[in-house]
Design a protein around this motif. Sequence first.
Motif: not given
Length: 569
Positions: A324, A366-367, A497-498, A504
């Motif tokens: 991410e 999330d990142a 994974s994104s 996404r």
Amino acid sequence: MKNVCALFFLQGCLALSGTATGQDRLYGKSFATRSVVMAQNGMACTSHPLSTQTAIEVLRAGGNAIDAAIAANAMEGVVEPHVNGIGGDLFAIVWEAKTKKLYGLNGSGRSPYSLTLAEFQKRGLKHIPSYGPLPVSVPGCVDAWFELHKRFGKLSMTRILSGAVRYARDGYPVHDEAARSWEGMVSRFSEYPNVKAVYAPNGQAPKRGEVFRNPALASTLERIAREGRDVFYKGDMARTIDAFMKKAGGYLTYRDLAEHTSEWVEPVSTRYRGYDVWELPPNGQGLSVLQMLNLLEGYDFSKIAWGSPEHIHLFVEAKKLAYEDRARYYADPAFVKIPLKELVSKSYADERRKLIDPNRAAVKVDAGAFNVALKDGDTIYLTVADSEGNMVSLIQSNFRGFGSGMVPDGLGFMFQDRGELFSLTEGQNNTYAPHKRPFHTIIPAFVTKDGQPFMSFGVMGGSFQPLGHVQIIMNVVDFGMNPQEAGDAPRIDHLGSSEPTGERMEGPGEITLESGYSYETIRALMGKGHKIGYGLGSYGGYQCILYDAANRVYHGASESRKDGQAAGY
């Protein structure tokens, strides 16, 4: 469910047949394919025997590891055009024995000045296409050769490239992997000029064992060796490329080539259980290796068995978190500010590790958040070592099999399609812009211990590469495998994974496992919420040289799944 059943059936067949086991070997795991190759004077590990032999010949002729690596890479472009060549980019990490220091080279090219984000938007494109003129960026390989040679080389470039010139002109038998990749290439690129003339001169792709020649490439390499890198970037070759791309509706111009430069960069490292692991900074994805290792260092793998549900679960969950950040932050640092030190810090890993549930697969992560301003395949890897102690970790690629389909008149090579990896979504780090380097998947790796070289290695396979790096390091450091066993061990991939292209991914994704993992492990992973499947040809390739400093001996390993060779003298 069908995939899981098929996987179990395949595993059962392999177990019954005894395929790919080392059960009669004096030393080694059950999955070991062969012994490590050992030598003192020099070692070369590449994905093709002719490339390995070319490197050894250069070493024996008085060249050093850098000379031999360039020679092997040039040969790879001749004998494995489906994965690399002078139309692509190059990255390298060099250990110089004299200075006892690592040097990093980013030899990736930039997007055309004349191609804008607005042009993609006008065409209604959401993603840059895989083929044709639009994904073409400046090929950095040739300039990178000359940068490496200028700083470290000993022999003349004429001598270094002579092997590749000879085989391109006289021919070589096409090996298994290349023949398989060649099968669909002719039809895929049938609409593009020069492809058949260069790669299917008899009207069809060469078959396994047939002798293939590329006289145009031989002439190109011969002139590059004799006249230098400028003939490619500023001379009549550059003008030929400019004219060809205009005819093809492309945007790469003489100016793009003439202004190209490689960049010497400082490798980035993290310490993993006493070993310093080195990767190159973005625009590549090497930082994700360091991030994953930092996360995994928080678990005691002396008490977690290789191939156990705990091993695979923690590995995959660490990957999700690192990827991410990869999707959000990794891009050309000339265009965006990347929180590099923060991403690879131990304190950041300690915070992110709290997001890993030891009992359940994450559905969405999330990142990480940093206070920074965000502006709106296929590959070869090789490693060479010499009698002086120099070592080279080098990776080079056209990206997606063979490349873009763009073959300039009379030059005998195809341009990469690396520009496909830009995002067309406005406001992201990796959003397309003119004269910008795209996010890159190819990453060389190096490991030192106590200030001495320990291991030069790489794993091919697009976005799989960081996963492959981490598995090799864990196999050696945590699970006590030798370098050949570490590469032979069944691999773990995770899809979902994104991506830096702007896609996404939702849900837990899918773990794909090579045969060799137990039914009990797979069932336990499913109990944690993981989807399990299998893949064909998705687990990358691998080459490695491990240095035994106490005995001054090189240990070489090569990918058993492909056509490579480790050799020394």
